[in-house]
Motif scaffolding. Structure first.
Motif, PDB file in Angstrom:
ATOM      1  N   LEU A 186       0.821  -1.128  -0.130  1.00 35.53           N
ATOM      2  CA  LEU A 186      -0.056  -0.193  -0.145  1.00 35.53           C
ATOM      3  C   LEU A 186       0.738   1.251   0.237  1.00 35.53           C
ATOM      4  O   LEU A 186       0.523   2.438  -0.494  1.00 35.53           O
ATOM      5  CB  LEU A 186      -0.646  -0.009   1.440  1.00 35.53           C
ATOM      6  N   ALA A 187       1.728   1.290   0.724  1.00 39.91           N
ATOM      7  CA  ALA A 187       2.981   2.282   0.910  1.00 39.91           C
ATOM      8  C   ALA A 187       3.531   2.547  -0.324  1.00 39.91           C
ATOM      9  O   ALA A 187       3.538   3.689  -1.159  1.00 39.91           O
ATOM     10  CB  ALA A 187       3.746   2.306   2.018  1.00 39.91           C
ATOM     11  N   MET A 239      -1.157   4.297  -2.013  1.00 40.78           N
ATOM     12  CA  MET A 239      -2.392   4.052  -1.589  1.00 40.78           C
ATOM     13  C   MET A 239      -2.520   4.651  -0.221  1.00 40.78           C
ATOM     14  O   MET A 239      -3.977   4.907   0.146  1.00 40.78           O
ATOM     15  CB  MET A 239      -2.978   2.796  -1.560  1.00 40.78           C
ATOM     16  N   THR A 240      -1.827   4.805   0.569  1.00 40.67           N
ATOM     17  CA  THR A 240      -1.726   5.548   1.830  1.00 40.67           C
ATOM     18  C   THR A 240      -1.582   7.150   1.735  1.00 40.67           C
ATOM     19  O   THR A 240      -1.661   7.726   3.000  1.00 40.67           O
ATOM     20  CB  THR A 240      -0.427   5.161   2.921  1.00 40.67           C
ATOM     21  N   THR A 246     -12.390  11.358   2.290  1.00 42.64           N
ATOM     22  CA  THR A 246     -11.170  11.182   3.419  1.00 42.64           C
ATOM     23  C   THR A 246      -9.972  11.027   2.622  1.00 42.64           C
ATOM     24  O   THR A 246      -8.605  11.498   3.057  1.00 42.64           O
ATOM     25  CB  THR A 246     -11.446  10.462   4.529  1.00 42.64           C
ATOM     26  N   GLY A 247     -10.033  10.333   1.551  1.00 50.12           N
ATOM     27  CA  GLY A 247      -8.920   9.511   0.894  1.00 50.12           C
ATOM     28  C   GLY A 247      -8.516   8.278   1.614  1.00 50.12           C
ATOM     29  O   GLY A 247      -7.211   7.734   1.128  1.00 50.12           O
ATOM     30  N   TYR A 248      -9.114   7.823   2.558  1.00 51.86           N
ATOM     31  CA  TYR A 248      -8.592   6.855   3.216  1.00 51.86           C
ATOM     32  C   TYR A 248      -9.678   5.575   3.018  1.00 51.86           C
ATOM     33  O   TYR A 248     -10.769   5.802   3.049  1.00 51.86           O
ATOM     34  CB  TYR A 248      -8.611   7.085   4.727  1.00 51.86           C
ATOM     35  N   ALA A 293      -5.428   3.378   5.814  1.00 55.67           N
ATOM     36  CA  ALA A 293      -5.597   4.336   7.146  1.00 55.67           C
ATOM     37  C   ALA A 293      -4.917   3.575   8.261  1.00 55.67           C
ATOM     38  O   ALA A 293      -3.894   4.220   8.892  1.00 55.67           O
ATOM     39  CB  ALA A 293      -7.112   4.379   7.605  1.00 55.67           C
ATOM     40  N   LEU A 294      -4.963   1.999   8.421  1.00 57.18           N
ATOM     41  CA  LEU A 294      -4.349   1.446   9.385  1.00 57.18           C
ATOM     42  C   LEU A 294      -2.576   1.718   9.050  1.00 57.18           C
ATOM     43  O   LEU A 294      -1.779   1.712  10.119  1.00 57.18           O
ATOM     44  CB  LEU A 294      -4.595  -0.041   9.584  1.00 57.18           C
TER      45      LEU A 294
END
Length: 138
Positions: A17-18, A22-23, A98-100, A105-106
């Protein structure tokens, strides 16, 4: 062994994700903004995930069971109903605003982004309210 495999899977997922950004909520919102300055790069991330899933399921589901577990866990509910549509709409609205979404998000909790520290508790409260409503219905 099961906990170690779960931890390693979670770390790999979070790193993916990073790396795919995507984060980054601004990157996600730019992807969702098709009427404005659209950034299509996350479509490749999602397309890659779909391809890996399609290929992986093709081979994995031929096995008798998972390597580290008793059985495969498939959804029991398969129909599209009002609750599913409403939940999907709320998820999409929240993601767009929010974009999350939950995974990124986690994964962002340790990046120093303070707004995620507001989003995650709100997400957890929303989940708790939904479970409470489900118990009241039964």
């Amino acid at each position: 062994m099961h906990l170690i495999i779960s931890l390693l899977s979670g770390i790999l997922f979070g790193l993916g994700l990073a790396v795919a950004q995507m984060t980054n909520p601004l990157k996600v919102q730019a992807f969702l903004d098709m009427a404005g300055d659209w950034d299509p790069s996350l479509a490749f991330v999602m397309g890659g995930a779909v391809m890996v899933t399609l290929l992986g399921f093709r081979f994995i589901l031929k096995r008798q069971g998972p390597a580290w577990g008793d059985s495969f866990h498939f959804p029991k509910l398969t129909r599209i109903d009002r609750r599913l549509i409403t939940g999907a709409a709320l998820f999409g609205i929240g993601w767009g605003l929010t974009g999350y979404c939950p995974g990124p998000a986690l994964s962002s909790m340790l990046t120093g982004n303070t707004e995620v520290w507001l989003f995650v508790p709100a997400m957890l409260v929303g989940g708790a309210v939904q479970r409470w409503q489900d118990r009241r219905r039964t």
